[in-house]
Design a protein around this motif. Sequence first.
Motif, PDB file in Angstrom:
ATOM      1  N   PHE A  55       0.832  -1.205   0.000  1.00 42.25           N
ATOM      2  CA  PHE A  55       0.000   0.000   0.000  1.00 42.25           C
ATOM      3  C   PHE A  55       0.869   1.260   0.000  1.00 42.25           C
ATOM      4  N   LEU A  56       1.921   1.261   0.807  1.00 45.44           N
ATOM      5  CA  LEU A  56       2.784   2.441   0.890  1.00 45.44           C
ATOM      6  C   LEU A  56       3.516   2.699  -0.420  1.00 45.44           C
ATOM      7  N   VAL A  57       3.951   1.640  -1.071  1.00 36.87           N
ATOM      8  CA  VAL A  57       4.675   1.810  -2.328  1.00 36.87           C
ATOM      9  C   VAL A  57       3.729   2.171  -3.466  1.00 36.87           C
ATOM     10  N   LEU A  58       2.528   1.587  -3.473  1.00 34.81           N
ATOM     11  CA  LEU A  58       1.589   1.810  -4.567  1.00 34.81           C
ATOM     12  C   LEU A  58       0.737   3.068  -4.409  1.00 34.81           C
ATOM     13  N   ALA A  59       0.640   3.621  -3.213  1.00 36.09           N
ATOM     14  CA  ALA A  59      -0.240   4.775  -2.976  1.00 36.09           C
ATOM     15  C   ALA A  59       0.068   5.966  -3.882  1.00 36.09           C
ATOM     16  N   PRO A  60       1.325   6.317  -4.115  1.00 44.29           N
ATOM     17  CA  PRO A  60       1.566   7.448  -5.021  1.00 44.29           C
ATOM     18  C   PRO A  60       1.120   7.200  -6.464  1.00 44.29           C
ATOM     19  N   GLN A  61       0.939   5.954  -6.851  1.00 42.53           N
ATOM     20  CA  GLN A  61       0.530   5.632  -8.212  1.00 42.53           C
ATOM     21  C   GLN A  61      -0.985   5.655  -8.395  1.00 42.53           C
ATOM     22  N   PRO A 116      -4.610   6.982  -9.046  1.00 44.34           N
ATOM     23  CA  PRO A 116      -5.058   8.176  -9.769  1.00 44.34           C
ATOM     24  C   PRO A 116      -5.663   9.225  -8.833  1.00 44.34           C
ATOM     25  N   ASP A 117      -6.304   8.778  -7.777  1.00 43.05           N
ATOM     26  CA  ASP A 117      -6.894   9.679  -6.788  1.00 43.05           C
ATOM     27  C   ASP A 117      -6.090   9.539  -5.498  1.00 43.05           C
ATOM     28  N   GLN A 118      -5.476  10.636  -5.036  1.00 43.39           N
ATOM     29  CA  GLN A 118      -4.636  10.569  -3.838  1.00 43.39           C
ATOM     30  C   GLN A 118      -5.444  10.234  -2.595  1.00 43.39           C
ATOM     31  N   TYR A 119      -6.715  10.581  -2.593  1.00 44.91           N
ATOM     32  CA  TYR A 119      -7.566  10.237  -1.465  1.00 44.91           C
ATOM     33  C   TYR A 119      -7.649   8.715  -1.302  1.00 44.91           C
ATOM     34  N   LEU A 120      -7.806   7.999  -2.414  1.00 47.31           N
ATOM     35  CA  LEU A 120      -7.874   6.539  -2.353  1.00 47.31           C
ATOM     36  C   LEU A 120      -6.549   5.946  -1.856  1.00 47.31           C
ATOM     37  N   GLY A 121      -5.443   6.540  -2.247  1.00 39.45           N
ATOM     38  CA  GLY A 121      -4.140   6.089  -1.761  1.00 39.45           C
ATOM     39  C   GLY A 121      -4.020   6.265  -0.260  1.00 39.45           C
ATOM     40  N   THR A 122      -4.502   7.397   0.241  1.00 41.81           N
ATOM     41  CA  THR A 122      -4.464   7.658   1.674  1.00 41.81           C
ATOM     42  C   THR A 122      -5.372   6.689   2.431  1.00 41.81           C
ATOM     43  N   VAL A 123      -6.545   6.441   1.888  1.00 45.23           N
ATOM     44  CA  VAL A 123      -7.464   5.487   2.515  1.00 45.23           C
ATOM     45  C   VAL A 123      -6.834   4.091   2.550  1.00 45.23           C
ATOM     46  N   ALA A 124      -6.172   3.686   1.471  1.00 42.64           N
ATOM     47  CA  ALA A 124      -5.521   2.371   1.432  1.00 42.64           C
ATOM     48  C   ALA A 124      -4.430   2.279   2.494  1.00 42.64           C
ATOM     49  N   ILE A 125      -3.653   3.344   2.648  1.00 44.94           N
ATOM     50  CA  ILE A 125      -2.586   3.349   3.657  1.00 44.94           C
ATOM     51  C   ILE A 125      -3.174   3.233   5.062  1.00 44.94           C
ATOM     52  N   PHE A 126      -4.216   4.002   5.349  1.00 46.29           N
ATOM     53  CA  PHE A 126      -4.821   3.957   6.680  1.00 46.29           C
ATOM     54  C   PHE A 126      -5.532   2.623   6.934  1.00 46.29           C
ATOM     55  N   ALA A 127      -6.166   2.067   5.913  1.00 48.17           N
ATOM     56  CA  ALA A 127      -6.809   0.752   6.082  1.00 48.17           C
ATOM     57  C   ALA A 127      -5.745  -0.308   6.371  1.00 48.17           C
ATOM     58  N   GLY A 128      -4.627  -0.240   5.660  1.00 50.39           N
ATOM     59  CA  GLY A 128      -3.533  -1.175   5.922  1.00 50.39           C
ATOM     60  C   GLY A 128      -2.954  -0.986   7.308  1.00 50.39           C
ATOM     61  N   LEU A 129      -2.900   0.262   7.763  1.00 50.60           N
ATOM     62  CA  LEU A 129      -2.378   0.543   9.100  1.00 50.60           C
ATOM     63  C   LEU A 129      -3.286  -0.056  10.182  1.00 50.60           C
ATOM     64  N   VAL A 130      -4.593   0.034   9.976  1.00 49.30           N
ATOM     65  CA  VAL A 130      -5.540  -0.565  10.927  1.00 49.30           C
ATOM     66  C   VAL A 130      -5.343  -2.079  10.979  1.00 49.30           C
ATOM     67  N   ILE A 131      -5.182  -2.700   9.816  1.00 52.15           N
ATOM     68  CA  ILE A 131      -4.947  -4.146   9.766  1.00 52.15           C
ATOM     69  C   ILE A 131      -3.620  -4.490  10.422  1.00 52.15           C
TER      70      ILE A 131
END
Length: 152
Positions: A84-90, A92-107
């Motif tokens: 998630f951290l490596v793919l988040a900058p790629q 298209p929507d930075q909001y979705l990247g941030t959500v993915a990072i935070f969801a991964g952090l919760v897990i």
Amino acid sequence: MKGFIACVGVGSIVIAIFLGAFALIRYELPPLARVGLAAGSAFAVAWAMLAGWTLKKGTWFGKIQPTIIAGLSWTFAVLMETCFLVLAPQFPDQYLGTVAIFAGLVILIGAGVGLLGTRIQQTELTMRESFLRMEYRLAQLAEELSKNRQPT
């Protein structure tokens, strides 16, 4: 209990097939995302193998299996969060990247809590075994002492 473990095993096989097929047919995904899907498939196979082992033996090994489960959960959570951290900058929507990072952090936090809980459980189990060994040894000593005191 066996029904639940069987459901976990079957579900893991279904997830492994889904993730593996998804990794193979989705060519438009970045290579790291496809590697992450393949790794998820491998972890699902590991879960299925663990469920199969438990069903084959017919018993729960309280000293081994919780540690394996916690290790699988922690390793998968770290791998997933790294992807998630490596793919988040790629994204298209930075909001979705941030959500993915935070969801991964919760897990990741949940898997860490599970890992700590398992470590505490294993420490308690080791202490109980030590106390039982001491109690058994004391009973042996008491028996030997009583034999020595009895007149022959």
